[in-house]
Structure formats: C-alpha cells, structure tokens
Design a protein around this motif. Structure first.
Motif, PDB file in Angstrom:
ATOM      1  N   UNK A 113       4.444  21.385 -22.477  1.00  0.00           N
ATOM      2  CA  UNK A 113       5.734  21.911 -22.630  1.00  0.00           C
ATOM      3  C   UNK A 113       5.763  23.602 -22.444  1.00  0.00           C
ATOM      4  N   UNK A 114       4.581  24.255 -22.738  1.00  0.00           N
ATOM      5  CA  UNK A 114       4.259  25.649 -22.277  1.00  0.00           C
ATOM      6  C   UNK A 114       4.301  25.964 -20.930  1.00  0.00           C
ATOM      7  N   UNK A 115       3.563  24.946 -20.342  1.00  0.00           N
ATOM      8  CA  UNK A 115       3.532  25.023 -18.609  1.00  0.00           C
ATOM      9  C   UNK A 115       4.997  24.824 -18.027  1.00  0.00           C
ATOM     10  N   UNK A 116       5.673  23.789 -18.414  1.00  0.00           N
ATOM     11  CA  UNK A 116       6.999  23.679 -18.052  1.00  0.00           C
ATOM     12  C   UNK A 116       7.944  24.519 -18.244  1.00  0.00           C
ATOM     13  N   UNK A 117       7.809  25.591 -19.623  1.00  0.00           N
ATOM     14  CA  UNK A 117       8.533  26.743 -19.754  1.00  0.00           C
ATOM     15  C   UNK A 117       8.074  27.896 -18.939  1.00  0.00           C
ATOM     16  N   UNK A 118       6.917  28.139 -18.411  1.00  0.00           N
ATOM     17  CA  UNK A 118       6.579  29.119 -17.582  1.00  0.00           C
ATOM     18  C   UNK A 118       6.875  28.605 -16.292  1.00  0.00           C
ATOM     19  N   UNK A 119       6.949  27.569 -15.893  1.00  0.00           N
ATOM     20  CA  UNK A 119       7.577  27.193 -14.603  1.00  0.00           C
ATOM     21  C   UNK A 119       8.959  27.431 -14.211  1.00  0.00           C
ATOM     22  N   UNK A 120       9.991  27.614 -15.522  1.00  0.00           N
ATOM     23  CA  UNK A 120      11.354  27.840 -15.156  1.00  0.00           C
ATOM     24  C   UNK A 120      11.494  29.278 -15.000  1.00  0.00           C
ATOM     25  N   UNK A 121      12.606  29.315 -13.830  1.00  0.00           N
ATOM     26  CA  UNK A 121      12.803  30.682 -13.576  1.00  0.00           C
ATOM     27  C   UNK A 121      14.002  31.219 -14.531  1.00  0.00           C
ATOM     28  N   UNK A 122      13.603  32.238 -15.493  1.00  0.00           N
ATOM     29  CA  UNK A 122      14.628  32.361 -16.307  1.00  0.00           C
ATOM     30  C   UNK A 122      15.508  33.477 -16.000  1.00  0.00           C
ATOM     31  N   UNK A 123      15.487  34.027 -14.612  1.00  0.00           N
ATOM     32  CA  UNK A 123      16.481  35.129 -14.256  1.00  0.00           C
ATOM     33  C   UNK A 123      17.603  34.230 -13.865  1.00  0.00           C
ATOM     34  N   UNK A 124      17.381  32.770 -13.284  1.00  0.00           N
ATOM     35  CA  UNK A 124      18.332  31.920 -12.660  1.00  0.00           C
ATOM     36  C   UNK A 124      18.990  30.779 -13.667  1.00  0.00           C
ATOM     37  N   UNK A 125      18.114  30.512 -14.494  1.00  0.00           N
ATOM     38  CA  UNK A 125      18.320  29.359 -15.372  1.00  0.00           C
ATOM     39  C   UNK A 125      17.872  29.765 -16.989  1.00  0.00           C
ATOM     40  N   UNK A 126      18.586  30.772 -17.547  1.00  0.00           N
ATOM     41  CA  UNK A 126      18.405  30.996 -18.713  1.00  0.00           C
ATOM     42  C   UNK A 126      18.683  30.031 -19.671  1.00  0.00           C
ATOM     43  N   UNK A 127      19.687  29.286 -19.662  1.00  0.00           N
ATOM     44  CA  UNK A 127      20.125  28.407 -20.792  1.00  0.00           C
ATOM     45  C   UNK A 127      18.805  27.273 -20.632  1.00  0.00           C
ATOM     46  N   UNK A 128      18.440  26.709 -19.333  1.00  0.00           N
ATOM     47  CA  UNK A 128      17.432  26.007 -19.577  1.00  0.00           C
ATOM     48  C   UNK A 128      16.022  26.510 -19.906  1.00  0.00           C
ATOM     49  N   UNK A 129      15.760  27.594 -19.660  1.00  0.00           N
ATOM     50  CA  UNK A 129      14.605  28.488 -20.037  1.00  0.00           C
ATOM     51  C   UNK A 129      14.777  28.356 -21.657  1.00  0.00           C
ATOM     52  N   UNK A 130      15.708  28.540 -22.272  1.00  0.00           N
ATOM     53  CA  UNK A 130      15.852  28.674 -23.756  1.00  0.00           C
ATOM     54  C   UNK A 130      15.569  27.250 -24.309  1.00  0.00           C
ATOM     55  N   UNK A 131      16.357  26.390 -23.538  1.00  0.00           N
ATOM     56  CA  UNK A 131      16.233  24.929 -24.188  1.00  0.00           C
ATOM     57  C   UNK A 131      14.470  24.400 -24.261  1.00  0.00           C
TER      58      UNK A 131
END
Length: 168
Positions: A113-131
C-alpha cells in the motif's frame, strides 16, 4: 541486549502507531490544494518513512524469529523432554508464532500500500492520493496492533517463565 530489544519494540510501536484519527471521506478545496502544493515534501517524507519502516521490519522480524526459535520453542522442547510440559508456555509460544506470521503478512500488505501511495502523483491526483493514504494508514495500524499483541505475549511469557522458575 534485553534493553535494546525493548527499546526497539517501543520505538517501532511509536513509529507504526502514528496518530489515530478519523479521516474525512471528502476533501475540501483547501486540502486538495495543500496536497498538490506540498507534493514534493510529502513524497520525500513518505520515502523516508518507507526506509525507516523497512529497517525496523528487518530488525523486528529477526528478533521475533530469534525469540520464537531460540527461546520459546527450545524452552518448550526442553520442558517436554524433562516431563515438565507447561500448557501456558506452549499456548504462548503458539500465539506468538501465529502473531509473527500475521506480522509478516500484514507488513507485506502495508508495504504494498505504501508503494502504491508513493507511486501516485499527488500534484495531479490529490483525491486518489488521499484515498490511498487512508488505506496505507489502515494497514499501518494493523501492523502496529500486531506488534502490541506480540509485546503483550512476550510480557506474559516472561511472567510465566519467572513463575515456573519459582516453582522449580
């Protein structure tokens, strides 16, 4: 060594526990903007947490293996060999071994889960990142609970060994 082990367990519990909060299902615009603006520093912190957690997992895993094999299992085998079997100590060893397996499984889930979190681009996908952050926190809390369970079992085991020593 005993103090070092206890300190390691306490620090791991502190690192893995983190603050327990209830997370909002929806983010407001301010939170979304904050995640996007601070994405670089958030990623850096997450990678540092990942490194630290990985080291702690290796250390705890090896200590747990050593305790299970060299202490609990050997003690129970010796007691059985000398016709002094103790059901309480056997149960604690079984519970500890079971929790150790859960620790390995749950830590792997948390790491994924942490690896998946780090892979999300939080600049462009903040909602997905937070989820994903919420999912990661949930898995981290499970690992923390397992560590607490194992610590409690170890404390019970120590008390049982002291009691057995007094009886012998």
């Amino acid at each position: 060594m005993k103090r070092r082990f206890c300190a390691l367990i306490l620090s791991a519990i502190g690192l893995l526990a983190g603050p327990q909060t209830v997370f909002a299902a929806e983010l407001d615009d301010t939170a979304i903007g904050s995640i996007s603006q601070n994405c670089a520093s958030i990623k850096l912190r997450l990678k540092n947490i990942q490194k630290t957690d990985s080291k702690n997992r290796v250390q705890l895993g090896s200590y747990y293996e050593m305790i299970n094999t060299n202490l609990m299992l050997n003690l129970n085998l010796r007691l059985v060999k000398n016709s002094l079997a103790n059901a309480e100590l056997s149960e604690q060893q079984t519970s500890f071994a079971s929790e150790r397996e859960r620790f390995k499984t749950e830590y792997t889930n948390y790491q994924r889960e942490l690896d998946e979190l780090i892979d999300i681009d939080c600049r462009t996908e903040p909602k997905d990142f937070y989820s994903q952050l919420e999912k990661t926190r949930t898995h981290r809390a499970k690992v923390s609970q397992i560590i607490s369970n194992m610590t409690a079992i170890l404390n019970e085991h120590r008390d049982s060994v002291v009691k057995l020593r007094g009886e012998l």
